[in-house]
Design an enzyme around this catalytic site. Sequence first.
Site, PDB file in Angstrom:
ATOM      1  N   LYS A  79      -6.598   0.865  -0.528  1.00  0.00           N
ATOM      2  CA  LYS A  79      -6.914   1.821   0.534  1.00  0.00           C
ATOM      3  C   LYS A  79      -7.273   3.176  -0.063  1.00  0.00           C
ATOM      4  O   LYS A  79      -6.681   3.609  -1.056  1.00  0.00           O
ATOM      5  CB  LYS A  79      -5.701   1.953   1.463  1.00  0.00           C
ATOM      6  CG  LYS A  79      -5.936   2.837   2.698  1.00  0.00           C
ATOM      7  CD  LYS A  79      -4.698   2.853   3.572  1.00  0.00           C
ATOM      8  CE  LYS A  79      -4.873   3.727   4.806  1.00  0.00           C
ATOM      9  NZ  LYS A  79      -3.669   3.726   5.670  1.00  0.00           N
ATOM     10  N   SER A 154      -4.083   2.392  10.370  1.00  0.00           N
ATOM     11  CA  SER A 154      -5.206   3.037   9.731  1.00  0.00           C
ATOM     12  C   SER A 154      -5.769   2.267   8.535  1.00  0.00           C
ATOM     13  O   SER A 154      -6.831   2.601   8.017  1.00  0.00           O
ATOM     14  CB  SER A 154      -4.763   4.424   9.251  1.00  0.00           C
ATOM     15  OG  SER A 154      -3.735   4.322   8.269  1.00  0.00           O
ATOM     16  N   SER A 178       0.640   1.197  10.118  1.00  0.00           N
ATOM     17  CA  SER A 178      -0.738   1.104   9.633  1.00  0.00           C
ATOM     18  C   SER A 178      -1.016  -0.029   8.667  1.00  0.00           C
ATOM     19  O   SER A 178      -2.160  -0.206   8.250  1.00  0.00           O
ATOM     20  CB  SER A 178      -1.152   2.436   8.994  1.00  0.00           C
ATOM     21  OG  SER A 178      -1.303   3.433   9.966  1.00  0.00           O
TER      22      SER A 178
END
Length: 489
Positions: A79, A154, A178
């Site tokens: 990420k 997210s 997330s």
Amino acid sequence: MSYLDCDLEELRQKIVSREVSAREIVARALDAAEKLNETLNAFLAIDRRGAEARAAELDQSLGKLPATGPLFGIPIAIKDNICVHGLQTSCGSRILGDYHPPYDATAIERLRAAGAVIIGKTNCDEFAMGSSNENSAYGPVRNPWDIERVPGGSSGGSAAAVAARIVPIALGSDTGGSVRQPAALCGIIGLKPTYGRISRYGLVAFGSSLDQIGIFGLRARDVAKVLSVIAGRDPHDATTADVAVPDYAAQLVPDAKGVRLGVPRALFGEGLDPEVRRAVEGAIEAYRDLGAEIVEVELPHAKYSIACYYIIATAEASSNLARYDGVRYGFRAEEADELIEMYRRTRDQGFGAEVKRRIMLGTFVLSSGYYEAYYRKAQQVRTLIREDFHRAFARCDAIITPTSPTPAFLLGEKTDDPLKMYLSDVYTCIVNLAGIPGISVPCGLSSSGLPIGMQLVSRHWDESTLLRLAHAYELAHPLTARPPVAANW
């Protein structure tokens, strides 16, 4: 045969025995990332040169070293709010732009030491603030099961990359759900460990008392293996705990015998999609068949979790994001004549709408006259939530809930209603407030063919029970369907 039909250890053995080279495995992952990114927008950066060089280096080392790492030759995606030396870390935001950190996060150092190959950085909601991955400055990620729907957020890019079979493993971050929520919406495993289990050194801060690096995978066994690699005390992060890290994969068994599984029935009521309720209730019965004892538990303060979370998280965000001012790194507004004007223009142009909203909320709840009424009260409720879990775990070993109240929703469906969007985290944020571990496990498909996930949570440092339960369930009830948008390498 697809090499992703193998678990990580099987794939590693094929590479070590020279049945297939690390270069071939990594090249296939890179090809899939580049090909599918036009459709999914899952990656913000793909490091073909670096990944191919690393894979070649690993192949050349075979036979020259006494041992190889547990992730030898395995391609992994990261990420874009986790620092990787030499690769951009934009956090999905214009304000960081093409910032390239001069160091690796501790989790990345440990992955590299284990032989993993990082193929790129994945798209995410700006500064990890969102539940749909529509808040990225670089456009939304699309769900591999239906590209008109969100992958969750997210960490939507990492979830989509694993669900689409681009990589077998990816790292994300989890502040209020997330990792677990996008895992549920994309039909894969997503683990948030105990707060302090994985170092946050090199993870760009959103809510420092809530953030944790988490792991996405196709199988519980694979997630267990990666957790054993990256977990543990880190002198760079004072919040990591000096707690022994077991061999999680070695503790997996194919049943739930002797496990007491708690069910908080109050969380199965209003607001929960009927198909999600049926799927999770079916999973409860499946665990009964696997030998678990099902018991009722109460979490009386769970109803306050969303309000509590969005006070604490935004307060911490307003503090953490104060450093982005255009002076030290990242984007700077050039047209300002004075320093204060440069600050204002930089933050106005560099941050997106959701980040601005949370900074303003956080600044408000910390302001004079409101601190006691909001922030202090939220911290008191957080303590009550922790005590609820402590009492519940006196009666059970793990608790089961839905992960998300609905399957994946349409792109744009909730963007005009922030409160409706925030409620996507209603089952997950309570786990971060308590600091305990949680995992999302696929437990079925909706009538529209969309994945549904269940959440399992346990005591501090007891990731072993979660991984055992996830493993037992997936053996008995595997999600054999694959998304329409997926690689087959």
